[in-house]
Design a protein around this motif. Structure first.
Motif, PDB file in Angstrom:
ATOM      1  N   ILE A  10       0.870  -1.175   0.000  1.00 48.67           N
ATOM      2  CA  ILE A  10       0.000   0.000   0.000  1.00 48.67           C
ATOM      3  C   ILE A  10       0.909   1.228   0.000  1.00 48.67           C
ATOM      4  O   ILE A  10       1.800   1.335   0.843  1.00 48.67           O
ATOM      5  CB  ILE A  10      -0.924   0.053   1.229  1.00 48.67           C
ATOM      6  N   CYS A  15      -2.681   6.669   0.046  1.00 46.88           N
ATOM      7  CA  CYS A  15      -3.802   6.006   0.724  1.00 46.88           C
ATOM      8  C   CYS A  15      -4.621   7.040   1.495  1.00 46.88           C
ATOM      9  O   CYS A  15      -4.070   7.913   2.163  1.00 46.88           O
ATOM     10  CB  CYS A  15      -3.274   4.950   1.687  1.00 46.88           C
ATOM     11  N   CYS A  21     -10.312  -1.952   1.072  1.00 49.66           N
ATOM     12  CA  CYS A  21      -9.423  -3.111   1.059  1.00 49.66           C
ATOM     13  C   CYS A  21      -9.711  -4.039   2.239  1.00 49.66           C
ATOM     14  O   CYS A  21      -9.735  -5.253   2.083  1.00 49.66           O
ATOM     15  CB  CYS A  21      -7.963  -2.673   1.050  1.00 49.66           C
ATOM     16  N   SER A  56      -7.883  -3.707  -5.150  1.00 49.73           N
ATOM     17  CA  SER A  56      -7.101  -2.683  -5.847  1.00 49.73           C
ATOM     18  C   SER A  56      -7.964  -1.852  -6.783  1.00 49.73           C
ATOM     19  O   SER A  56      -7.744  -0.651  -6.938  1.00 49.73           O
ATOM     20  CB  SER A  56      -5.927  -3.306  -6.603  1.00 49.73           C
ATOM     21  N   CYS A  59     -10.088   0.604  -4.590  1.00 51.10           N
ATOM     22  CA  CYS A  59      -9.322   1.650  -3.926  1.00 51.10           C
ATOM     23  C   CYS A  59      -9.389   2.928  -4.764  1.00 51.10           C
ATOM     24  O   CYS A  59      -8.930   2.951  -5.901  1.00 51.10           O
ATOM     25  CB  CYS A  59      -7.865   1.213  -3.760  1.00 51.10           C
TER      26      CYS A  59
END
Length: 66
Positions: A10, A15, A21, A56, A59
């Motif tokens: 990550i 982030c 996730c 992924s 995100c």
């Protein structure tokens, strides 16, 4: 794909801690004390490949690589 082929990371610089996730693969990710995503298992079993791909994609900052 063997277990050693998966290496989860990550990017903490991008982030946002949305937690998608964690909802998709709780055995691999958690939200840490900083409020950002953290990797629990850097080399998870290959059976989790589809779930890692989903995490992924979900995100919003694309902070997850594997």
């Amino acid at each position: 794909m063997s277990e050693s082929e998966l290496h989860v990371k990550i990017d903490s610089l991008i982030c946002e801690g949305t937690g998608y996730c964690v909802r998709v693969v709780p055995e691999v990710f958690e939200i840490g004390e900083s409020g950002l995503g953290e990797v629990l298992q850097a080399r998870p079993p290959s059976e989790l490949g589809a779930q890692l791909e989903e995490a992924s994609i979900l995100c919003p900052t694309r902070a997850i690589t594997y």
